[in-house]
Design a protein around this motif. Structure first.
Motif, PDB file in Angstrom:
ATOM      1  N   THR A   5      16.820   8.744 -60.393  1.00 20.06           N
ATOM      2  CA  THR A   5      16.045   9.875 -59.894  1.00 20.06           C
ATOM      3  C   THR A   5      14.729   9.975 -60.664  1.00 20.06           C
ATOM      4  O   THR A   5      14.580   9.390 -61.744  1.00 20.06           O
ATOM      5  N   ASN A   6      13.805  10.734 -60.117  1.00 19.71           N
ATOM      6  CA  ASN A   6      12.537  10.961 -60.810  1.00 19.71           C
ATOM      7  C   ASN A   6      12.752  11.687 -62.136  1.00 19.71           C
ATOM      8  O   ASN A   6      12.030  11.450 -63.099  1.00 19.71           O
ATOM      9  N   HIS A   7      13.768  12.548 -62.200  1.00 20.03           N
ATOM     10  CA  HIS A   7      14.061  13.264 -63.437  1.00 20.03           C
ATOM     11  C   HIS A   7      14.462  12.291 -64.553  1.00 20.03           C
ATOM     12  O   HIS A   7      14.031  12.435 -65.695  1.00 20.03           O
ATOM     13  N   LEU A   9      13.580   9.146 -64.772  1.00 23.81           N
ATOM     14  CA  LEU A   9      12.361   8.432 -65.146  1.00 23.81           C
ATOM     15  C   LEU A   9      11.503   9.281 -66.081  1.00 23.81           C
ATOM     16  O   LEU A   9      10.993   8.791 -67.086  1.00 23.81           O
ATOM     17  N   GLU A  10      11.380  10.574 -65.779  1.00 20.15           N
ATOM     18  CA  GLU A  10      10.602  11.474 -66.626  1.00 20.15           C
ATOM     19  C   GLU A  10      11.225  11.615 -68.011  1.00 20.15           C
ATOM     20  O   GLU A  10      10.509  11.664 -69.024  1.00 20.15           O
ATOM     21  N   TYR A  25       1.200   3.120 -65.838  1.00 23.31           N
ATOM     22  CA  TYR A  25       1.582   2.503 -64.564  1.00 23.31           C
ATOM     23  C   TYR A  25       0.358   1.802 -64.003  1.00 23.31           C
ATOM     24  O   TYR A  25      -0.639   2.447 -63.694  1.00 23.31           O
ATOM     25  N   LEU A  51      11.724   2.839 -57.732  1.00 23.66           N
ATOM     26  CA  LEU A  51      12.195   3.747 -58.768  1.00 23.66           C
ATOM     27  C   LEU A  51      13.299   3.120 -59.621  1.00 23.66           C
ATOM     28  O   LEU A  51      13.267   3.216 -60.857  1.00 23.66           O
ATOM     29  N   LYS A  54      11.847   0.581 -62.073  1.00 19.00           N
ATOM     30  CA  LYS A  54      11.123   1.225 -63.172  1.00 19.00           C
ATOM     31  C   LYS A  54      12.098   1.741 -64.220  1.00 19.00           C
ATOM     32  O   LYS A  54      11.911   1.529 -65.427  1.00 19.00           O
TER      33      LYS A  54
END
Length: 90
Positions: A5-7, A9-10, A25, A51, A54
């Motif tokens: 998820t983007n969370h 990754l953050e 990036y 995603l 990454k």
């Protein structure tokens, strides 16, 4: 197991930032999701990777890097230990 998820990754980006690394990036021809520029504490992630790629690339780098635990808060230390002890399944 880390969710893709983007969370997540953050959280990985914040962990690296707290440890003194810059995450950028950029577009490029490198096949892997990220690379560590020698002796500069900069991580370059391929902007066009999906995603999952990454996240996988950052996790693989975190497993190899020597991170000073004194720079991290308790949650980040626990997250880093979880990363180093488990296998990523995406």
């Amino acid at each position: 197991m880390l969710p893709a998820t983007n969370h997540t990754l953050e959280k990985l980006e914040m962990l690296l930032k707290t440890a003194g690394y810059k995450v950028r990036y950029e577009k490029g021809n490198f096949k892997t999701g990220a690379c560590l520029l020698l002796s500069s504490k900069m991580i370059v992630v391929n902007r066009f990777s999906n995603l999952e790629s990454k996240i996988l690339a950052l996790v693989e780098l975190l497993r190899e890097l020597e991170v000073d635990y004194k720079l991290l808060d308790d949650k980040q230390v626990a997250f880093l230990q979880e990363i180093k002890q488990t296998k990523l399944q995406l």
